[in-house]
Design a protein around this motif. Structure first.
Motif, PDB file in Angstrom:
ATOM      1  N   MET A   1      47.169  49.661  50.625  1.00 36.45           N
ATOM      2  CA  MET A   1      47.004  48.226  50.375  1.00 36.45           C
ATOM      3  C   MET A   1      47.948  47.742  49.273  1.00 36.45           C
ATOM      4  SD  MET A   1      42.868  47.815  50.738  1.00 36.45           S
ATOM      5  CE  MET A   1      42.735  46.040  50.452  1.00 36.45           C
TER       6      MET A   1
ATOM      7  N   LYS B   1      38.234  42.893  49.702  1.00 43.24           N
ATOM      8  CA  LYS B   1      39.470  43.677  49.568  1.00 43.24           C
ATOM      9  C   LYS B   1      39.258  44.860  48.647  1.00 43.24           C
ATOM     10  CE  LYS B   1      43.123  40.301  49.985  1.00 43.24           C
ATOM     11  NZ  LYS B   1      44.063  39.520  49.173  1.00 43.24           N
TER      12      LYS B   1
ATOM     13  N   HIS C   1      37.105  47.430  50.215  1.00 37.40           N
ATOM     14  CA  HIS C   1      37.533  48.027  51.478  1.00 37.40           C
ATOM     15  C   HIS C   1      37.803  49.536  51.420  1.00 37.40           C
ATOM     16  CE1 HIS C   1      40.439  49.111  54.687  1.00 37.40           C
ATOM     17  NE2 HIS C   1      39.482  48.570  55.409  1.00 37.40           N
TER      18      HIS C   1
ATOM     19  N   LEU D   1      42.051  43.819  57.226  1.00 35.81           N
ATOM     20  CA  LEU D   1      41.929  44.132  55.803  1.00 35.81           C
ATOM     21  C   LEU D   1      42.675  45.410  55.429  1.00 35.81           C
ATOM     22  CD1 LEU D   1      40.471  42.584  53.646  1.00 35.81           C
ATOM     23  CD2 LEU D   1      38.405  43.878  54.138  1.00 35.81           C
TER      24      LEU D   1
ATOM     25  N   SER E   1      45.854  44.519  54.219  1.00 34.37           N
ATOM     26  CA  SER E   1      45.952  43.339  53.356  1.00 34.37           C
ATOM     27  C   SER E   1      46.505  43.751  51.998  1.00 34.37           C
ATOM     28  CB  SER E   1      44.591  42.681  53.203  1.00 34.37           C
ATOM     29  OG  SER E   1      43.723  43.550  52.514  1.00 34.37           O
TER      30      SER E   1
ATOM     31  N   TRP F   1      46.640  44.242  48.147  1.00 27.64           N
ATOM     32  CA  TRP F   1      45.796  44.457  46.968  1.00 27.64           C
ATOM     33  C   TRP F   1      46.195  43.440  45.902  1.00 27.64           C
ATOM     34  CZ3 TRP F   1      41.717  47.710  46.597  1.00 27.64           C
ATOM     35  CH2 TRP F   1      41.170  47.939  45.322  1.00 27.64           C
TER      36      TRP F   1
END
Length: 735
Positions: A68, A702, A705, A727, A730, A732
RNA sequence: GGACGCUUAGCUCAGCUGGUUAGAGCGUUGCGUUUACAUCGCAAAUGUCGGGGGUUCGAAUCCCUCAGCGUCCACCA
């Protein structure tokens, strides 16, 4: 959205979507240093247990976090053929289901069946790893006994041999009569037990021993050089009565003898005791083997021939008593006996011709790497264990008389170079005519003929390598070292050395230490920069989980019942690095409740979004910056500090702290406080309240996750339709 | 024999580099169902922080010592 979160409907769906879209395979980027974890390959001889779930959770967590962050992240999965363990497990199964032994099948058939068994377990385990949510790169999946690893593994063997770091010698080894193989020191464990200590009369001496049955192998009596009681006997030969007639024996002086133990005089049996073997070497004593590899006395024991050790001990003691050669018996003597780690049979120390790795020179560099800080061990207290062990390391016996494993890359010209043990264990070889010159060839590739005499009928060493010799090379063999194809060398150059080696502290010596030694030796580089050690998963009372105790928590059952996210969170939450983790179903339920809380926050947001839609009020997509009230300001500040905290904790491997902060914030700040106080505002169509709530929630998802990948992915998809990327990829938060 | 770790509420544990009334979860008890969640909310009770000694203005936190538990290592006949 359902009132209650139902993991059953979502976990499989998301996993296959992630996998299908290739998110587990890192996109190489030469400008960015990758994050790499090589998975400790689970032993493919059973199914996933809670210990596996532990490392899968931690490694997945690290991998998802780095992914991420936009770092090319490789988590390379694999499976271990687990030499002796798998052989023992499969032999038991064979015995139970078919009443057959490995000898009934023969070597080739046994290997084939064992491979079938292993590959089928491996497949099951892979699917179980998917169920946990492991985001590892299946395209790079590896298996230790894959034939393509023969070349790298043999290369290491040959290199070590050429550097005089592998040698063949007759040494004292641990012999497991049940497994019929030599074991390394680490594969032997100790059990304290009470055994009679017999005081035997040896002419003028009385000697204490727990093993009267080995007396036929005695070749000296030893005393301490400073012992005044026995000084006059040193160097003399004594003659005395034994069970097999009169015998003569030398009296030697050696400082290894403890004057205070027993009578201060000891019988020396170089063939069957490590200490005696060393004394034997120092005093050039004959090594007289009286116990065979089958655990029975041999012809040197006269009429006791054929008796098993335990039986012989009793009979010999009785006969000694009858002859008046037994002075007394101490029935309450407590000592530790060595047993086979895998099958719990008592191990016999034996002198045998085997292959060894000379470990001292390898250990020096491995010690230095940790001392210099090139490799960091977390938690740090394990460094001391590592140093102590490494500084006292002994040579490593790597040949096994097993059938399940890599054959040694050693060939003999004629049967004369095979050890007596190998000949006795391999009747086919024994039957062969010795038609060679005795040359020993160590090579990566099968030699076509003897370089010395041209003989074309070479015999490959029937032994296999210790399973840790191949798994000890795992960080670089998996990444394509010595594979000679373009993709492999690219992988090796890009991903090696790896970032983190995450594993249980119980295999620090077995595995981690060997990976450091061999990694350094073969590649000239450390295999990883950080070693993260987790603890053992125990039951709610701190007891080790075991089938016989009935306290086993099966991760697959738990996942079915509570979902993978709950299981994962319960393995991280409330733990401390390197310490054992106590797990109970209650704790997992608590995490399931947390999942449900999380779900219902999402449901509440979705519901309000729908109200807004119905009332044609625009749903804010971004955080409003104006007209914030004190609740709004406070939650945003708290969110920001949460982002910092979680990031900092993950960077410093404080996973439990990160999990706890998330739990605390989501449940008690966001749900209990912010949502409660926003209810009236939402009723009045306050766009700010919904905007802040939604934003804070999405940001929390987030952060959560990596810990709970499934539920976070599912909820986000329900309240953020405009976002097309899942996600898992996605970004960070930048803080 | 050596090394390491643990000992804080009934249970499981946080309390890192010493500083206001020692915290959380589970459990217990009481109350509660308004736009999410009873797999819920609010509130309450419970601890001479293993014993002893020391350093300090001040110690659960640092030092010494003792005790109990646990783990790993080691060739104790």
């Amino acid at each position: 959205m359902d009132k209650v979160y139902k993991h059953q409907n979502v976990e499989k769906k998301w996993y296959s979507l992630w996998e299908k879209n290739g998110y587990f395979t890192p996109q190489e980027n030469s400008k960015v240093r990758p994050f790499t974890i090589i998975m400790p390959p689970p032993n493919a001889n059973g199914s996933l247990h809670i210990g596996h779930a532990m490392f899968l959770t931690l490694e997945d967590l690290m991998t998802r976090y780095h992914r991420m962050q936009g770092i090319p992240s490789l988590w390379l999965p694999g499976a271990d053929h687990a030499g002796i363990l798998t052989q023992v497990v499969f032999e038991r199964k064979l015995e139970k289901e078919e009443g057959k032994s490995r000898y009934d099948l023969g070597r080739e058939e046994f290997f084939r069946r064992c491979m079938e068994f292993t590959l089928s377990n491996k497949k099951t385990m892979e699917n179980q790893m998917r169920a946990v949510g492991a985001s590892c790169d299946w395209e790079r999946e590896r298996f230790t006994l894959d034939p393509k690893f023969n070349i790298p593994i043999y290369t290491t063997f040959v290199n070590l041999f050429n550097d005089n770091l592998i040698y063949r010698a007759e040494r004292m080894i641990n012999w497991c009569p049940r497994c019929a193989t030599a074991l390394s020191d680490l594969e032997v464990i100790y059990r304290e037990q009470k055994d009679p200590l017999y005081y035997l009369k040896y002419g003028p001496f009385v000697l204490a021993t727990v093993r009267p049955e080995t007396k036929f192998g005695d070749t000296a009596v030893a005393v301490h050089p400073n012992d005044k009681r026995y000084k006059k006997f040193i160097g003399q030969e004594i003659e005395f009565e034994t069970l097999l007639g009169r015998a003569k024996m030398k009296v030697i002086a050696d400082t290894a003898v403890d004057m205070k133990f027993g009578t201060g005089a000891v019988k020396v049996t170089p063939a069957h005791d490590p200490l005696d073997f060393e004394m034997g070497q120092r005093h050039h004593l004959e090594i007289r083997q009286v116990i065979g590899y089958d655990g029975r006395l041999n012809e040197k024991a006269g009429k006791y021939k054929g008796m098993k050790v335990k039986e012989a001990r009793k009979v010999v003691a009785e006969d000694l008593q009858k002859l008046g050669l037994l002075e007394k018996i101490d029935e309450n003597y407590i000592h530790s006996v060595s047993i086979c780690e895998r099958c719990k049979t008592i191990v016999e120390p034996m002198v045998s011709l085997q292959w060894f790795v000379k470990t001292k020179p390898l250990a020096q560099k491995a010690i230095a790497a940790v001392k210099k800080g090139d490799i960091k061990i977390i938690p740090k207290r394990f460094e001391k264990n590592y140093f102590i062990w490494m500084e006292n390391i002994r040579d490593w016996c790597i040949s096994r008389q097993l059938w399940w494993g890599h054959r040694l890359p050693v060939w003999y010209c004629g049967t004369s170079s095979l050890s007596p043990l190998q000949l006795s264990m391999n009747p086919d070889l024994k039957k062969m005519k010795n038609n060679g010159c005795g040359e020993i060839i160590v090579d990566v590739k099968t030699p076509s003929s003897c370089p010395k005499c041209g003989n074309k009928e070479l015999i490959q060493d029937p032994d296999t390598l210790d399973t840790w010799f191949s798994s000890g090379q795992w960080p670089y063999t998996t990444l394509g070292w010595k594979q000679n194809d373009e993709k492999s060398s690219r992988d090796f150059n890009y991903f090696y050395p790896t970032s983190v080696m995450e594993t249980g502290y119980e295999i620090l010596f077995f595995w981690v230490a060997r990976m450091i030694m061999l990694g350094f030796y073969s590649t000239g580089k450390i295999p990883f920069t950080t070693v993260y050690l987790h603890g053992l998963v125990r039951d709610a009372f701190g007891e080790k989980m075991s089938k016989s105790k009935g306290n086993v928590i099966n991760p697959i059952d738990i996942i079915g019942k509570y979902g993978a996210d709950s299981l994962r969170m319960s393995l991280v939450y409330g733990t401390s690095t390197g310490s054992d983790v106590k797990l109970s179903e209650g704790k997992i339920q608590a995490m399931r409740n947390f999942s449900n809380k999380l779900w219902n926050i999402g449901r509440f947001i979705r519901m309000n979004m729908d109200f807004f839609l119905q009332k044609n009020v625009e749903i804010p997509k971004n955080v409003p910056v104006k007209n914030l009230n004190s609740d709004d300001k406070r939650i945003l500040l708290d969110l920001e500090s949460l982002q910092k905290k979680v990031t900092r904790n993950l960077d410093s491997y404080q996973f439990a702290k990160a999990a706890e902060s998330l739990y605390e914030f989501i449940w008690h700040e966001l749900a209990d406080k912010y949502i409660e106080s926003s209810k009236t505002r939402l009723r009045e169509n306050d766009r700010i309240a919904l905007g802040i709530l939604r934003h804070t929630y999405l940001e929390s998802l987030k952060l959560l996750h990596p810990f709970m990948p499934f539920i976070t992915e599912e909820i986000r998809s329900k309240i953020q339709e405009e976002e097309k990327n899942p996600l898992i990829i996605s970004k960070w938060p930048n803080i």
